[in-house]
Design an enzyme around this catalytic site. Structure first.
Site, mmCIF file in Angstrom:
data_model
loop_
_atom_site.group_PDB
_atom_site.id
_atom_site.type_symbol
_atom_site.label_atom_id
_atom_site.label_comp_id
_atom_site.label_asym_id
_atom_site.label_seq_id
_atom_site.Cartn_x
_atom_site.Cartn_y
_atom_site.Cartn_z
ATOM 1 N N CYS A 137 -10.537 37.939 -8.359
ATOM 2 C CA CYS A 137 -10.397 36.430 -7.846
ATOM 3 C C CYS A 137 -9.845 36.079 -6.750
ATOM 4 C CB CYS A 137 -9.841 35.689 -8.956
ATOM 5 S SG CYS A 137 -8.240 36.231 -9.445
ATOM 6 N N HIS A 261 -6.626 29.377 -6.457
ATOM 7 C CA HIS A 261 -5.945 30.418 -5.503
ATOM 8 C C HIS A 261 -5.970 29.974 -3.922
ATOM 9 C CE1 HIS A 261 -5.492 33.035 -8.714
ATOM 10 N NE2 HIS A 261 -6.195 33.993 -8.514
HETATM 11 N N1 LIG Z 1 -8.744 34.557 -14.771
HETATM 12 C C1 LIG Z 1 -9.278 34.705 -13.496
HETATM 13 O O1 LIG Z 1 -9.067 34.135 -12.505
HETATM 14 C C2 LIG Z 1 -10.191 35.887 -13.517
HETATM 15 C C3 LIG Z 1 -10.987 36.310 -12.149
HETATM 16 C C4 LIG Z 1 -11.575 37.159 -11.959
HETATM 17 C C5 LIG Z 1 -11.944 38.077 -12.968
HETATM 18 N N2 LIG Z 1 -11.246 37.948 -14.073
HETATM 19 C C6 LIG Z 1 -11.418 38.987 -14.941
HETATM 20 O O2 LIG Z 1 -12.254 38.421 -15.900
HETATM 21 C C7 LIG Z 1 -12.060 39.027 -17.514
HETATM 22 C C8 LIG Z 1 -11.750 37.772 -18.189
HETATM 23 O O3 LIG Z 1 -10.677 37.406 -18.016
HETATM 24 P P1 LIG Z 1 -10.267 36.030 -18.438
HETATM 25 O O4 LIG Z 1 -9.187 35.371 -17.643
HETATM 26 O O5 LIG Z 1 -11.161 35.157 -18.863
HETATM 27 O O6 LIG Z 1 -9.347 36.581 -19.914
HETATM 28 P P2 LIG Z 1 -9.166 35.956 -21.194
HETATM 29 O O7 LIG Z 1 -9.014 34.464 -21.078
HETATM 30 O O8 LIG Z 1 -7.884 36.605 -21.677
HETATM 31 O O9 LIG Z 1 -10.320 35.955 -22.020
HETATM 32 C C9 LIG Z 1 -10.652 37.408 -22.634
HETATM 33 C C10 LIG Z 1 -12.026 37.442 -23.334
HETATM 34 O O10 LIG Z 1 -12.225 38.691 -24.006
HETATM 35 C C11 LIG Z 1 -12.469 38.847 -25.151
HETATM 36 N N3 LIG Z 1 -12.023 39.621 -25.902
HETATM 37 C C12 LIG Z 1 -10.892 40.151 -25.909
HETATM 38 N N4 LIG Z 1 -10.809 41.295 -26.857
HETATM 39 C C13 LIG Z 1 -11.879 41.383 -27.406
HETATM 40 C C14 LIG Z 1 -12.595 42.554 -28.290
HETATM 41 N N5 LIG Z 1 -11.726 43.358 -28.692
HETATM 42 N N6 LIG Z 1 -14.019 42.358 -28.152
HETATM 43 C C15 LIG Z 1 -14.677 41.448 -27.757
HETATM 44 N N7 LIG Z 1 -14.076 40.467 -27.194
HETATM 45 C C16 LIG Z 1 -12.819 40.648 -26.691
HETATM 46 C C17 LIG Z 1 -11.712 37.215 -25.764
HETATM 47 O O11 LIG Z 1 -12.337 37.021 -26.995
HETATM 48 P P3 LIG Z 1 -11.275 36.063 -28.281
HETATM 49 O O12 LIG Z 1 -11.250 34.641 -27.548
HETATM 50 O O13 LIG Z 1 -12.195 36.297 -29.448
HETATM 51 O O14 LIG Z 1 -10.139 37.048 -28.026
HETATM 52 C C18 LIG Z 1 -11.935 36.385 -24.597
HETATM 53 O O15 LIG Z 1 -13.218 35.807 -24.695
HETATM 54 C C19 LIG Z 1 -11.025 39.960 -17.027
HETATM 55 O O16 LIG Z 1 -11.627 41.265 -16.696
HETATM 56 C C20 LIG Z 1 -10.162 39.601 -15.730
HETATM 57 O O17 LIG Z 1 -9.570 40.529 -15.073
HETATM 58 C C21 LIG Z 1 -10.393 37.072 -14.257
#
Ligand SMILES: NC(=O)c1ccc[n+]([C@@H]2O[C@H](COP(=O)([O-])OP(=O)(O)OC[C@H]3O[C@@H](n4cnc5c(N)ncnc54)[C@H](OP(=O)(O)O)[C@@H]3O)[C@@H](O)[C@H]2O)c1
Length: 362
Positions: A137, A261
């Site tokens: 990001c 950001h």
């Molecule tokens: N946040 C940002 O600004 C951003 C920007 C770019 C990239 N990213 C990347 O995008 C990805 C997601 O980030 P996020 O910020 O959205 O994270 P998050 O809010 O922690 O969400 C994680 C997601 O993964 C799912 N998950 C967790 N454990 C799982 C399992 N065992 N099986 C299936 N699904 C599972 C969760 O489902 P449950 O709700 O059911 O637990 C939730 O839908 C990460 O790799 C992060 O590095 C994030």
């Protein structure tokens, strides 16, 4: 090989991680952008199975991640932690889906393209493993503007400081800051060493309090004191711009902002630059908004940029000691262009390609 869509069938999309911080914005975007999808399947952990989420004005039930989730799926967006993508993206690809992965699991792999459609859309067509990566990001929040300047002026060096929002650490990052804000609201905390630290108690995913504070850390510790986030900015910028030797130095800082950001950027080019020329390039760049009139108090701030799609640029100045360098202030919503929007754009590029003839898988 990438499968072709038969007849006039619209492609089936799976959103893996539909309940997370990024997944939530993906669903919003799928509900508001031009609808190129047939079935949309929502996938998360077993904890969320059975939950109903709104997409395209309809409730869709979340299913638990399993191999069967990918039956008949043409494109699978992965918005889950690195280790889950590392395990499951190859499975989805082996079942015929083109994976667009938001995690860091594959970004620097030589046989996985790292794509920002405004900068290098062509790279998405060459995907030997059936996986396309979405940049991190922080890189994404600046790279559309820098790609436009590079195309005209030839970039030679970037010195960047980030001011990163807590949602970059996921849903738990948002909840941590909101909880800490409640604990410090109306107090006179922030006047004695350690008073905020003691009052907020739980730092969540951060190494220090986020409320009333600024924390010079994001990611994990790497060699020689660099953070993983700082190295991502360097490595990913080089890969996206096709400049393997670009000089890049980043310092990543977390600030008490929920989403969006910001970055200060010192960008050096091959030849002399002027503010007028930079303005002209940025004004004409798709996906960029130039908002640069400090005399009227006009410059981007996260509070105004959040929830919008473009990369916003202001405070454009020519460096006082170097006529080949510019100073910029850039803001981008880390959950939209920084994650969900870029993923959606890549998925749409793939969907359009699947609807045509002659996609390449290698
Ligand atoms: N946040 C940002 O600004 C951003 C920007 C770019 C990239 N990213 C990347 O995008 C990805 C997601 O980030 P996020 O910020 O959205 O994270 P998050 O809010 O922690 O969400 C994680 C997601 O993964 C799912 N998950 C967790 N454990 C799982 C399992 N065992 N099986 C299936 N699904 C599972 C969760 O489902 P449950 O709700 O059911 O637990 C939730 O839908 C990460 O790799 C992060 O590095 C994030």
């Amino acid at each position: 090989m990438t499968p072709q869509l038969s007849g006039r069938r619209k492609p089936t999309l799976a959103v893996v991680g539909a309940t997370g911080a990024v997944g939530t914005v993906v669903l919003e975007l799928l509900s508001t952008r031009e609808d190129v999808w047939g079935e949309i399947r929502l996938v998360a952990s077993p904890r969320s199975a059975g939950r109903k989420l709104m997409v395209r004005g309809e409730e869709v039930e979340v299913v638990a991640l399993s191999e069967e989730c990918f039956d008949g799926v043409d494109v699978a967006m992965f918005d889950v932690p690195d280790e889950l993508s590392a395990q499951w993206a190859p499975i989805a690809a082996s079942k015929g889906a083109v994976v667009v992965d938001n995690s860091g699991a594959f970004r620097m792999d030589g046989d996985v393209p790292l794509v920002v459609p405004e900068v290098n859309a062509h790279s998405a067509r060459v995907r030997p493993r059936g996986i396309i990566s979405n940049p991190n990001c922080t890189t994404l929040s600046m790279i559309v503007a820098l790609g436009a300047l590079h195309a005209e002026l030839g970039l030679t060096e970037l010195i960047v400081s980030s001011y990163q929002a807590v949602s970059g650490a996921g849903q738990v990052g948002i909840e941590t800051l909101r909880d800490q804000i409640t604990k410090v609201a109306g107090s006179n905390l922030g006047t004695q060493p350690g008073d905020v630290r003691r009052a907020v108690g739980d730092f969540g995913p951060f190494p220090a309090p986020m409320a009333l504070n600024v924390v010079p850390w994001a990611g994990s510790l790497q060699d020689d004191g660099w953070s993983s986030e700082e190295l991502k900015v360097r490595n990913e910028s080089r890969k996206i711009l096709g400049l393997p030797d670009l000089r890049v130095s980043a310092t990543c800082v977390r600030v008490p902002v929920i989403t969006t950001h910001s970055l200060t950027v010192h960008a050096r080019f091959e030849r002399e630059v002027t503010v007028d020329r930079a303005h002209e390039i940025l004004r004409g760049a798709p996906g960029v908004v130039l908002y640069d009139n400090p005399a009227e108090g006009e410059f981007p701030t996260p509070a105004d940029v959040v929830g919008t799609d473009p990369t916003w640029v202001g405070r454009v100045r020519r460096s006082l000691d170097d006529p080949t360098a510019l100073e910029l202030f850039v803001c981008g919503d880390n959950l939209r262009k920084g994650a969900a929007l870029n993923t959606a754009q890549i998925a749409e590029v793939v969907a359009a390609e699947l609807g045509q003839s002659g996609p390449s898988s290698g």
